[in-house]
Scaffold this motif. Sequence first.
Motif, short mmCIF file in Angstrom:
data_model
loop_
_atom_site.label_atom_id
_atom_site.label_comp_id
_atom_site.label_asym_id
_atom_site.label_seq_id
_atom_site.Cartn_x
_atom_site.Cartn_y
_atom_site.Cartn_z
N VAL A 1 14.10 111.56 89.29
CA VAL A 1 14.31 110.11 89.32
C VAL A 1 13.36 109.46 90.33
O VAL A 1 12.86 108.35 90.11
CB VAL A 1 15.78 109.79 89.67
N THR A 2 13.09 110.15 91.44
CA THR A 2 12.16 109.62 92.44
C THR A 2 10.76 109.45 91.86
O THR A 2 10.09 108.43 92.09
CB THR A 2 12.11 110.54 93.67
N THR B 1 17.72 104.84 93.79
CA THR B 1 16.32 105.27 93.73
C THR B 1 15.55 104.54 92.65
O THR B 1 14.34 104.30 92.80
CB THR B 1 16.26 106.79 93.49
N LEU B 2 16.20 104.19 91.57
CA LEU B 2 15.53 103.49 90.49
C LEU B 2 14.93 102.17 90.96
O LEU B 2 13.91 101.71 90.44
CB LEU B 2 16.50 103.24 89.34
N GLY C 1 15.21 107.65 97.18
CA GLY C 1 15.08 108.99 96.62
C GLY C 1 14.40 109.95 97.57
O GLY C 1 14.77 111.13 97.66
N SER D 1 10.69 106.42 89.68
CA SER D 1 10.68 105.21 90.50
C SER D 1 9.32 105.00 91.17
O SER D 1 8.87 103.87 91.32
CB SER D 1 11.78 105.29 91.56
N LEU E 1 20.81 108.38 93.19
CA LEU E 1 20.05 108.28 91.95
C LEU E 1 19.94 106.83 91.47
O LEU E 1 18.87 106.37 91.07
CB LEU E 1 20.70 109.14 90.86
#
Length: 428
Positions: free
Chosen positions: A56-57, A17-18, A24, A60, A14
């Motif tokens: 979260v993906t 992934t940001l 992600g 991003s 997580l």
Amino acid sequence: MRDIFIFSAVLCILLATLRKPQIGILGWLWLSIMNPHKEAFGWIYSLPVLDMIAGVTFISVLINFKKAEKAMFHPIAIILLIFYFWACMSTIFATSFDLSFPRWIYFSKTMVFILLMLLFLNKKHWIISSIFVFVFAVGLTGAKGGMFTILTGGGYRIWGAPGTAWGDNNGVSLAVLMVTPMIFALKDVLDKKILRLSVYGTSFLSFICILGTQSRGGLVGIIGVSMAFFVRTKHKLVMGVLIFICGLGVLAFMPDSWKSRMETIQTYEQDASASTRIIQWNYAVQLANERPILGHGFYARFHQPLYQKYLTGIDKNRSVHSVYFQILEEQGYVGLFIYLLLMVTAIVSAHKVSKQAKQRDDLKWASSLLYFSQFSIVGFAFNGLTINVAYLDLYYYLLAFIVLLISHVKMELAADHTKTSQQTVLGT
């Protein structure tokens, strides 16, 4: 302890992934295939870790969309898009929208993930990384299942991870059969001898695992892949002898219970499980004939008025147990044509571009992956004769890998052609 380890891995994914949506996507790929949290049986079992990574993906992706490295558009992607559009239409006009809609949501999630793969993984290191994740997520079950089959003499069936679309013995045979050629292809990606030996060992154990599932579809898939290898190879005598020796080895090693089960492939009338497939396939044809263009939509066979019309007093309302009859009844004859066209196009394209990439030393890794990917599709095509997994995400991930590999090869060849042309111009 297992819960803490898996949650720690998810947390790291997580956070990474940001910064990079590709992380992600790889994490999503791993969790959607393997479902490791479903084998923990603790508090993480019910935690929506896949939804967390997906959310979260997407964030991003929005932040880093300008950095996307899009794959070149290929007929495979176009046909896949057409098939998805057709599935949307069949859902809108489904006989039972309540039955069709949840399955359409599942398929749509797979298509969204495929789109993200094609948008962000079009680089050599991301392509290889995603294939390694794909292979590991299924190959671990193949390796463990192969060792278990050897240690127990093949007396027990192999089952997959709980909570996955390939958790039963038939699903494991299909998933491992699709992944095994890709595992073997990694021999041309890895340069160290010990790593190559591990590839050969894992491929062997995966083959044994398919036998250990005691799935008749798995045996049909093995026969189909063996036939495809025999047709494609230039060393037909060696391949023929190898297939013969392997066949004798299987017959010598596997127990009588396995042999008896496999013999029912040729004797449908002597096996209740096999004979009911004929009834269900006929039911699928009857449904398709009612609505030959769009079909009835996802899961329409479980719509009670249809069941009462065609199956009452004949058989129970079972699954169709065939990829092709599943598509036929749900997407109609046109949908089946598109589905088969997609499959054939993927095989032909992978073979063609593999031959082109083989001419370049720096693209031999891509050539090998493309070459063996066609056998993964052949395995799915043959095994799919007896199992209803037409929308299994593993198959569509494989198609995405083929598009990414073809895109990479085409771009490299185009760049080399441009460079050669410039040098020719400067030289004149």
